[in-house]
Design a protein around this motif. Structure first.
Motif, PDB file in Angstrom:
ATOM      1  N   GLN A   6       0.776  -1.327   0.117  1.00  0.00           N
ATOM      2  CA  GLN A   6      -0.151   0.134   0.049  1.00  0.00           C
ATOM      3  C   GLN A   6       0.638   1.251   0.046  1.00  0.00           C
ATOM      4  OE1 GLN A   6      -2.716  -0.556   3.536  1.00  0.00           O
ATOM      5  NE2 GLN A   6      -3.929  -1.895   2.171  1.00  0.00           N
ATOM      6  N   GLY A   7       2.014   1.264  -0.689  1.00  0.00           N
ATOM      7  CA  GLY A   7       2.884   2.170  -0.743  1.00  0.00           C
ATOM      8  C   GLY A   7       3.861   2.691   0.339  1.00  0.00           C
ATOM      9  N   ILE A   8       3.795   1.505   1.202  1.00  0.00           N
ATOM     10  CA  ILE A   8       4.569   1.879   2.504  1.00  0.00           C
ATOM     11  C   ILE A   8       5.678   0.668   2.769  1.00  0.00           C
ATOM     12  CG2 ILE A   8       4.559   2.250   4.903  1.00  0.00           C
ATOM     13  CD1 ILE A   8       1.719   3.533   4.503  1.00  0.00           C
ATOM     14  N   PRO A   9       6.746   0.965   2.858  1.00  0.00           N
ATOM     15  CA  PRO A   9       7.898  -0.090   3.281  1.00  0.00           C
ATOM     16  C   PRO A   9       7.155  -0.816   4.508  1.00  0.00           C
ATOM     17  CG  PRO A   9       8.852   1.755   3.115  1.00  0.00           C
ATOM     18  CD  PRO A   9       7.658   2.106   2.902  1.00  0.00           C
ATOM     19  N   ASP A  57       5.526  -7.562  10.515  1.00  0.00           N
ATOM     20  CA  ASP A  57       5.475  -6.440  11.296  1.00  0.00           C
ATOM     21  C   ASP A  57       4.233  -5.517  10.718  1.00  0.00           C
ATOM     22  OD1 ASP A  57       7.518  -6.932  12.781  1.00  0.00           O
ATOM     23  OD2 ASP A  57       8.831  -5.232  12.331  1.00  0.00           O
ATOM     24  N   LEU A  58       3.205  -5.617  11.444  1.00  0.00           N
ATOM     25  CA  LEU A  58       1.976  -4.777  11.101  1.00  0.00           C
ATOM     26  C   LEU A  58       2.322  -3.201  10.968  1.00  0.00           C
ATOM     27  CD1 LEU A  58      -0.636  -6.461  13.304  1.00  0.00           C
ATOM     28  CD2 LEU A  58      -0.459  -6.709  10.793  1.00  0.00           C
ATOM     29  N   PRO A  59       1.698  -2.544   9.820  1.00  0.00           N
ATOM     30  CA  PRO A  59       1.795  -0.824   9.940  1.00  0.00           C
ATOM     31  C   PRO A  59       2.020  -0.434  11.182  1.00  0.00           C
ATOM     32  CG  PRO A  59       0.017  -1.782   8.510  1.00  0.00           C
ATOM     33  CD  PRO A  59       0.451  -2.940   9.355  1.00  0.00           C
ATOM     34  N   GLY A  60       3.079   0.359  11.057  1.00  0.00           N
ATOM     35  CA  GLY A  60       3.512   1.123  12.298  1.00  0.00           C
ATOM     36  C   GLY A  60       3.879   0.598  13.589  1.00  0.00           C
ATOM     37  N   HIS A  61       4.396  -0.844  13.526  1.00  0.00           N
ATOM     38  CA  HIS A  61       4.992  -1.624  14.450  1.00  0.00           C
ATOM     39  C   HIS A  61       6.517  -1.974  13.910  1.00  0.00           C
ATOM     40  CE1 HIS A  61       0.762  -1.953  15.108  1.00  0.00           C
ATOM     41  NE2 HIS A  61       0.890  -2.400  16.373  1.00  0.00           N
ATOM     42  N   MET A  62       7.502  -1.624  14.842  1.00  0.00           N
ATOM     43  CA  MET A  62       8.922  -2.131  14.879  1.00  0.00           C
ATOM     44  C   MET A  62       9.073  -1.520  13.474  1.00  0.00           C
ATOM     45  SD  MET A  62      11.097  -2.527  16.969  1.00  0.00           S
ATOM     46  CE  MET A  62      10.172  -3.378  18.546  1.00  0.00           C
ATOM     47  N   ARG A  63       9.584  -2.604  12.556  1.00  0.00           N
ATOM     48  CA  ARG A  63      10.176  -2.099  11.301  1.00  0.00           C
ATOM     49  C   ARG A  63       9.337  -1.786  10.162  1.00  0.00           C
ATOM     50  NH1 ARG A  63      15.050  -6.924  10.986  1.00  0.00           N
ATOM     51  NH2 ARG A  63      15.716  -6.876  13.218  1.00  0.00           N
ATOM     52  N   SER A  64       8.032  -1.735  10.282  1.00  0.00           N
ATOM     53  CA  SER A  64       6.969  -1.520   9.141  1.00  0.00           C
ATOM     54  C   SER A  64       6.633  -0.222   9.534  1.00  0.00           C
ATOM     55  CB  SER A  64       5.806  -2.496   9.320  1.00  0.00           C
ATOM     56  OG  SER A  64       6.041  -3.615   8.722  1.00  0.00           O
ATOM     57  N   GLN A  65       6.770   0.878   8.420  1.00  0.00           N
ATOM     58  CA  GLN A  65       6.578   2.125   8.427  1.00  0.00           C
ATOM     59  C   GLN A  65       4.904   2.413   8.457  1.00  0.00           C
ATOM     60  OE1 GLN A  65       8.934   4.725   5.837  1.00  0.00           O
ATOM     61  NE2 GLN A  65      10.738   3.198   6.286  1.00  0.00           N
ATOM     62  N   GLY A  66       4.544   3.780   8.426  1.00  0.00           N
ATOM     63  CA  GLY A  66       3.317   4.051   8.435  1.00  0.00           C
ATOM     64  C   GLY A  66       2.571   4.166   9.740  1.00  0.00           C
TER      65      GLY A  66
END
Length: 255
Positions: A6-9, A57-66
């Motif tokens: 969805q456009g996010i690492p 890693d769900l979005p906004g959690h640890m290494r996932s951005q957003g």
């Protein structure tokens, strides 16, 4: 492994092995204010048996951005987008707590994409005590202490408890959002009734967060589901890593 979702690492742990989308895929989904590391022992074993492993890693959690997603439905949409980004057509989904609701909703949205559903430390509805929600909003560190205390059986070591506490402390600002998403999820009954793939409910006998008796309605809604109960609290993967692995291997099938 980093994927653009969805456009996010977005980060996935592959169990220490090269990820090959042609292999049977197993996706591990963590719970509230956790990350992929809660599944490390199980993910590594499956990867070295030859499965394609994605411990997310769900979005906004640890290494996932957003930003963290605010609803289970949005997290399920993200998970399906992640499967697309990884070129995975079908996968076994293994989710813990909030992650189990995400897995359930994913089956509801795209049943053709899921070969097996394993719900660890799960229940529906997954209602969160008002006191915990309020504390998570107003005093997250105190809420983390509450969750740590309630997530482990009396037999859990100080090391296991402190590791869980420290993991949540490393990701400030997510707990209330995650707990609120669990609390507000309202599609579980319909989703459970739609499940046709092999399903397992893996429960902790001393689980104070999602007690086994509270999962009876979920089990009844998925009549073909098998239920396995371990001598553990809510954090089954850290308290009983080998027993959790054995149950998952028997359910999904070793290679």
């Amino acid at each position: 492994m980093l994927l653009t979702v969805q456009g996010i690492p977005s980060y996935c742990y592959t169990g220490g092995a090269h990820f090959d989308p042609a292999r049977p895929a197993v996706v591990f989904i963590h719970g509230a204010q956790n990350d992929h590391s809660v599944w490390t022992a199980q993910a590594r074993y499956f990867a070295h048996l030859g499965y394609g492993v994605l411990a997310v890693d769900l979005p906004g959690h640890m290494r996932s951005q957003g930003a963290p997603k605010t609803s289970v439905a949005d997290m399920a949409d993200w998970l399906l987008a992640l499967l697309d980004a990884a070129n995975v057509r079908q996968a076994a989904l293994i989710g813990h707590s909030m992650g189990s609701l995400i897995a359930l909703e994913t089956v509801f949205k795209a049943p053709q994409r899921v070969t097996h559903l394993a719900m660890v430390g799960s229940t529906y509805p997954m209602k969160v005590a008002d006191a915990l929600l309020t504390t998570a909003r107003d005093n997250e560190l105190a809420a983390i202490d509450m969750v740590t205390a309630w997530s482990h059986s009396p037999l859990a070591s100080h090391t296991v408890r402190n590791t869980a506490r420290r993991l949540m402390q490393r990701m400030p600002g997510r707990l209330h959002t995650d707990l609120a998403a669990c609390n507000s999820y309202a599609n579980g009954e319909l989703a459970a009734a739609s499940v046709r793939c092999p399903t397992m409910l893996l429960c902790g006998a001393s689980d104070a967060m999602t007690p086994p008796k509270s999962a009876k309605a979920l089990a009844a809604a998925i009549p073909h589901a098998q239920t396995v109960t371990l001598d553990s609290g809510h954090s089954l993967m850290s308290e009983q890593p080998q027993a959790v692995l054995a149950a998952l291997l028997e359910f999904i099938g070793s290679r």
